[in-house]
Design an enzyme around this catalytic site. Sequence first.
Site: not given
Length: 340
Positions: A75, A277, A279
């Site tokens: 990430c 994000d 993820h």
Amino acid sequence: SVLSRYENQITILSDYLEEFPETDEPVWILGRQHHLNTDKSKLLLDISARLWFTYRRKFSPIGGTGPSSDAGWGCMLRCGQMMLAQALICRHLGRDWQWEKHKKQPEEYHRILRCFLDRKDCCYSIHQMAQMGVGEGKSIGEWFGPNTVAQVLKKLALFDEWNSLAVYVSMDNTVVIEDIKKMCWSPPQSSSAAHSSAHLHRSALGRNKNMAGFCTGWKPLLLIIPLRLGINHINPVYIDAFKECFKMPQSLGALGGKPNNAYYFIGFLGNELIYLDPHTTQSFVDSEENGTVDDQSFHCQQAPHRMKIMNLDPSVALGFFCKEECDFDNWCSLVQKVII
């Protein structure tokens, strides 16, 4: 087609508006101010234009025998890619460039995207970043912090002739102006004798002009400033200065998040940070035979996430891009005026 485009925007906006509160406070995104009560659609378009890099699966194994997905560990590398991609967009297309679904984009845009595809021969791929991290003490598949990803980008940029960036990562919270100016003005060096450096400089300028459309001797600057804004939690004394950084026209946002959970912060509303994000796990996408990239999965077309600033882990890295020397001089003045 114009009508259908706006119908699509309205459909996305209806979901998006539920996410944002009714407020007169401005939203700041990477140096641009938006007002929710008058130009929500512009805000959405500005956010969706950012390149969004997420976990991917089914790419060729890193190092030949390593992982074929970065889910669970990549990430911060993806966030570093997003920050660098924003610098490249500013360099080649300009901060106000907008992305639209199915709209033909300039060749530079596809060339930027190709720098980040999950292939070992792409200069800022997950493969290159993970393997360069080994030299920073991180084994492949290990989570990076903001400072490690900054050091990796600095090293990889040395091999990137097309973009020809000067990458400066500050040490001990200190930006040395003279060092930056020296780095950005220095001509490309080779193994030739020193007396040929003037000739090298001239030839490099000519090449730059052909390659990127400008002929200045200043190497565009990617400035990354790793900071610790507290010990275990963010110290409230730093919040206003941190928010000011997102207002600067040179802003590339910030890398950070929570322990082992990295986000790319692109702006704020009140005391909430707005972030992309990484993820989400998507399948590997390669370029087409003609060099274009199917880019649908590289733009976040939903409401961005928000988190309270006080929930941020104190370890962050700020990013700034200065295409010309005057942009860096202006950044120095802003820092003196609004932060120091």
